[in-house]
Structures are given as C-alpha cells and as structure tokens.
Design an enzyme around this catalytic site. Structure first.
Site, PDB file in Angstrom:
ATOM      1  N   ASP A 256      -0.837 -17.409  -1.803  1.00 27.66           N
ATOM      2  CA  ASP A 256      -0.139 -16.132  -2.010  1.00 27.66           C
ATOM      3  C   ASP A 256       1.068 -16.105  -1.085  1.00 27.66           C
ATOM      4  O   ASP A 256       0.949 -16.272   0.134  1.00 27.66           O
ATOM      5  CB  ASP A 256      -1.072 -14.963  -1.684  1.00 27.66           C
ATOM      6  CG  ASP A 256      -0.438 -13.621  -2.019  1.00 27.66           C
ATOM      7  OD1 ASP A 256      -0.724 -13.101  -3.117  1.00 27.66           O
ATOM      8  OD2 ASP A 256       0.340 -13.126  -1.191  1.00 27.66           O
TER       9      ASP A 256
ATOM     10  N   GLU B 133       3.003 -13.445  -7.382  1.00 24.03           N
ATOM     11  CA  GLU B 133       3.376 -14.449  -6.382  1.00 24.03           C
ATOM     12  C   GLU B 133       2.185 -15.326  -5.999  1.00 24.03           C
ATOM     13  O   GLU B 133       2.194 -15.975  -4.948  1.00 24.03           O
ATOM     14  CB  GLU B 133       3.949 -13.754  -5.138  1.00 24.03           C
ATOM     15  CG  GLU B 133       2.955 -12.931  -4.348  1.00 24.03           C
ATOM     16  CD  GLU B 133       2.827 -11.499  -4.845  1.00 24.03           C
ATOM     17  OE1 GLU B 133       2.400 -10.644  -4.057  1.00 24.03           O
ATOM     18  OE2 GLU B 133       3.160 -11.239  -6.029  1.00 24.03           O
TER      19      GLU B 133
END
Length: 544
Positions: A405, A448
C-alpha cells in the site's frame, strides 16, 4: 513378322493391362438396370447395334490370342473403316515423318484403344444416322467428338499411360442416351426438351428411371462385349471429379467442357461475359486436374485445328466454327480477373481476421488487466492466486504473498491532483514490472494497493523481494510536479506465507497479508511486517 500381340497393345490396350487401376471393378458381374428400365430395354430390337465388322474387332480386342494380323484382316474387310484408320494414323495427332501406308502400320501406330475408338465411333455414327427420335444426333456426335479429343489431349498432357482409352471413353460416355432415345420414344424426347444442360439431364433421368444414361451406356457396352475397363469407365463417367482417379477425371471433365465449347459456338458471341461457360469450366479444371492454366488454354486452342479432319474421319459433322483462340483468351482474362478478385477477397479476409484477433486481444487485455497501469487487475489476480493456492495445497509446495500500500497517497492526490496521482501509480507499476517474472506474479489490487505473490517460494524469499522493492522506491522518481519537483513515495508492506496458518483459500491469504500491511502502517509507514501463526510480527523498518 511377329505373330503375338504387338508391344503397342500391351501398353495401350483396354483389355491387356497388367493390372486394373485402383477403384475400378474388373470382375465379370453383369450390370443391372432398375426393374422398370430393364423391362423397357431388355431385348428391345430398337437398341443401338454395331455392324458385324465392328463386333468382330470388339471380339478380337477381348481375345488374349488375337494378334496384329487378325486385327488387320478384320478391319480391311471394311474399306471405309480402313480409310478412316489410315487417316487418323496420319493425322496431326499421330504425325510421323513417314506416313502409314498399310492398315497394319496404321494399327501399330494408333494402338488397340484408338483403333477400337475409330471402329466404334464410325460404326455407331453410321448406324444411328437416321434412327434418332428426340435426340439431336448432330449435336450428340459433335459433343462426343470434342469430348474424345479433349480426354485424349488431357491424358497426354498428364503423361497418363492410355490416352487412347481416354479417347474411347470420351467418345462413348453418352451412348446410353442413344439407347434411351431409341427405346423410350416420346418419353425421352419430352425429357430432353425439359432440361437445359447435361447435368440437369442426368438428374432428370435419375428421377424418372432410377439411373442415368451413364449406367445405361455401361450396360449397353457390356452387352456389346466391350472391354471391362471401358464398361467401368462409361459407368463412372458422370461422377464428380473429386470422386474419381486422374485418368477417369480426364474423361469426366471432357464432357462438360465439350458442352461449354458447343455453347460458345452456338452463341456466336465473342464478347466476354460474366457467365461464360468455358471460363466456369476452366476455373474448375485448373485445380482439379493440376494443369497449368496457360498450358490448358493452349491445349484447347489446338483442338480447333484437329476437329475438322477428325470429324471427317469419324464420319461426324464438324462442330460449327468459332474463334476458339479469341474465346479462350477472353476466358483467360476472366480467370485472371477472377483470381485477382479472389486474391483481394483473401487479403480482406486476412485483414478482417487480424482485426478480430487484435480486438480479441484487446478484449482479453481489458478483462484481465488494469487500464491505468497495464498490470493484472484484481479479478484476474484473485483467480490466478486461487489457482496457485490449490496447486500448492495439492502438491505440498510453498506459496508466499506481499501486500503493498503506497503511503500518504490520499494526501498526494489532494495536494497535487488526481492526474499526478495517476502518474505515480503508473510509475510504480513500471517499477513493479521490473521485478515480475515467471516466478514472481502480481498486479494492481485496487486504488493504491498492489499484490505480489511467489509460487514455490516461502516467506524469506517474499521478505527479500519486499526489501528490494523498498530500496528501489527510495531512489526512484515516480512522477514530477508542474513545478518540476520529483515525487518519491514509500510503501507499507505485509508478507505472508502459506505455512503461516491454516488458510482455507486465497482470499484468506490476501486478508492475512493485508493485516500485516496495516501493522506496518501503524508502526510508522515505509516498513515491512510479516504475518506469522495468527500474530503479526514486529514490522521491519526500511533500512534506506
């Protein structure tokens, strides 16, 4: 002087071949007509017959003991036939420096098949001259002659062993029409007037009597005692070209070609048309016979020269003259145009296939890949991981996963806008692509978040991969702002291995790695945390 069968007879005789060609029956089985037709024909006195002199020649052709002198004596009893045998032997088909001056020399030059052809053709044409009812005898024998010459020419071009037999079969392939016309009176005349071409005639005969004139002709030939190979060739003379051997194919192609030839003569129209019969026939013959198009057209042009003398020799009215060379040239031009059209169609088909292939590839790409980064999308990742998860369980292999992440990505979007955020995602995808291989698979999980997994590798290999990624991210510019400032980001990563817990499916593995990733985030971001035995290990801080 030799008294046995001369060498020419062994090479070209329809009755003394060393072995029958494949696919042709050589037994003595009598051909049987459908019952209704057999009752009409049977011993009908109107059936076509052969002169006694010709019947004697036929009998000699079937006799293994016959010699050259026997054939000569039989033919010389008929002065008119003798003249025709000599004429054919000295024709353009059999041109020698020294002309044949005796009947024996002519027979030696022609061979048994050609000699038999002249005898049969001359005898039949003479006998049937005034007997036809609904049949146009002039057209019938013109078609037969063109068919015979064409069969012979094709057989010679293809270097087949018995061009004389091809001539005979071309001449006799429709003799069944003579029998039907003689015995069925007005019924056959009505049938003839109801059809436009030979193929339609055969179909109508089948419908009316259960067979066509090819079988009737073979039955008649057998009744006359003609050689078995001729009987078989007549019976097979109307089969499709792709169902017969090459020798028979010459005969079967010659009939329709002769019909197209006569159609061109009757039309008396030299202008090229889209439905030119010779063009249609040439389109079919070139690939089926394996003869070059130019060679075939040249052969057919040569027929115009041989038709008149051969027709005179066979006592057949010569087919009407027409500009065969010009017509065949126009046919060649049409064939060329047809080939160009086919080539263009083929090119268009190839282009369409390529377009469809590219479209299919694009659809496949859209289904399995993320449109922004070009990496595998979440659905494909989950399916792929599930497959490897099952294989690892079944085979006892290792499997590990890294959940990634990007840190502070929301703030980056808020500060610089989504366009720059997209550039960062694409830059990071390029970095990941450098690490992907057959042993390292991965893609964009969403937003993301990204996933890497290693089939056949444990947590240690996954940790090394995560560390390598952290190091490269620390030195890699993923995007540049409008004021030319370099954008670098860090990532929090969670690592899990299949042996870390009793995972039920791939989704459990992803959730475990996701939990480890959040431990890394809570510990300050830019770290790697490993999931182990249901308890996340302390995160490892980036060493760079």
């Amino acid at each position: 002087m030799e008294t046995g069968m001369p060498p020419f007879a062994e090479q070209d005789s329809a009755t003394h071949s060393a072995a029958p060609p494949a696919g042709h029956s050589q037994d003595d089985t009598l051909l049987v007509l459908p019952d209704a037709l057999a009752k009409v024909l049977g011993d009908n006195r109107a059936l076509p017959s052969l002169p006694a002199s010709v019947m004697q020649i036929v009998a000699l052709a079937e006799s293994p003991d016959a010699n050259l002198q026997d054939f000569t004596a039989a033919i010389e009893r008929d002065p008119a036939l003798t003249l025709r045998i000599l004429g054919l032997a000295n024709s353009v088909f059999h041109a020698y420096d020294t002309p044949a001056e005796t009947c024996q020399e002519a027979i030696t030059r022609l061979g048994i098949d050609a000699t038999l052809s002249v005898a049969l053709g001359f005898g039949l044409a003479s006998q049937q001259q005034f007997r036809a009812r609904g049949l146009d005898l002039s057209y019938f024998w013109q078609r037969a002659l063109i068919s015979a010459l064409t069969s012979y020419t094709l057989a010679r071009q293809l270097a087949l062993p018995s061009p004389g037999r091809a001539f005979t079969l071309g001449l006799l392939q429709d003799i069944g029409m003579l029998a039907l016309d003689a015995c069925l009176r007005r019924g056959y005349a009505a049938l003839l007037s109801s059809v436009d071409d030979h193929a339609a005639l055969s179909a109508a005969e089948h419908k009316a009597w259960g067979c066509d004139h090819a079988l009737v002709g073979a039955w008649l030939a057998q009744r006359w005692g003609l050689p078995k190979q001729l009987v078989s060739g007549i019976a097979n003379s109307h089969l499709p070209l792709d169902q017969v051997l090459i020798g028979q194919r010459c005969v079967n192609a010659a009939g329709p070609l002769a019909e197209a030839w006569l159609d061109c003569s009757a039309a008396d129209n030299h202008a090229a048309t889209d439905d030119m019969p010779l063009t249609d026939m040439l389109r079919e013959l070139v690939p089926t016979l394996g003869i070059d198009e130019d060679a075939l057209i040249e052969l057919l042009c040569g027929l115009q020269e041989t038709l008149p003398p051969t027709a005179e020799l066979m006592h057949i009215s010569c087919p009407p003259e027409f500009d065969a060379t010009r017509t065949l040239l126009e046919a060649k031009q049409q064939l060329h145009a047809h080939h160009l059209k086919l080539s263009q169609q083929l090119l268009n088909q190839r282009l369409e296939i390529e377009r469809l292939r590219l479209r299919q590839a694009d659809l496949t790409q859209r289904v399995s890949h993320d449109p922004l980064t070009g990496l595998f999308n979440r659905a494909h990742l989950e399916a792929l991981l599930e497959q490897h998860f099952r294989e690892a369980l079944d085979q006892g292999n290792e499997l590990s996963l890294v959940f990634i992440d990007l840190d502070y990505f929301k703030q980056l979007n808020d500060q610089h806008g989504h366009r720059l955020g997209d550039e960062v995602l694409k830059g990071f995808a390029g970095l990941l692509r450098e690490l992907l291989s057959h042993d390292i698979l991965g893609g964009r999980y969403g937003g993301e978040e990204f996933v890497l997994f290693l089939p056949g590798a444990g947590a240690e290999a996954a940790m090394r991969l995560a560390e390598t990624l952290q190091q490269r991210m620390a030195s890699r510019t993923l995007a540049v702002t409008v004021d030319h400032n370099a954008i670098r980001v860090s990532a929090s990563m969670g690592v899990v291995s299949l042996v870390d817990s009793d995972f039920v499916n791939a989704e459990d593995l992803i959730q475990a790695a996701d939990q480890a990733m959040y431990i890394a985030k809570r510990a300050g971001r830019g770290r790697i945390a490993r999931y182990c035995d249901g308890v996340e290990e302390e995160p490892q801080q980036d060493s760079v």
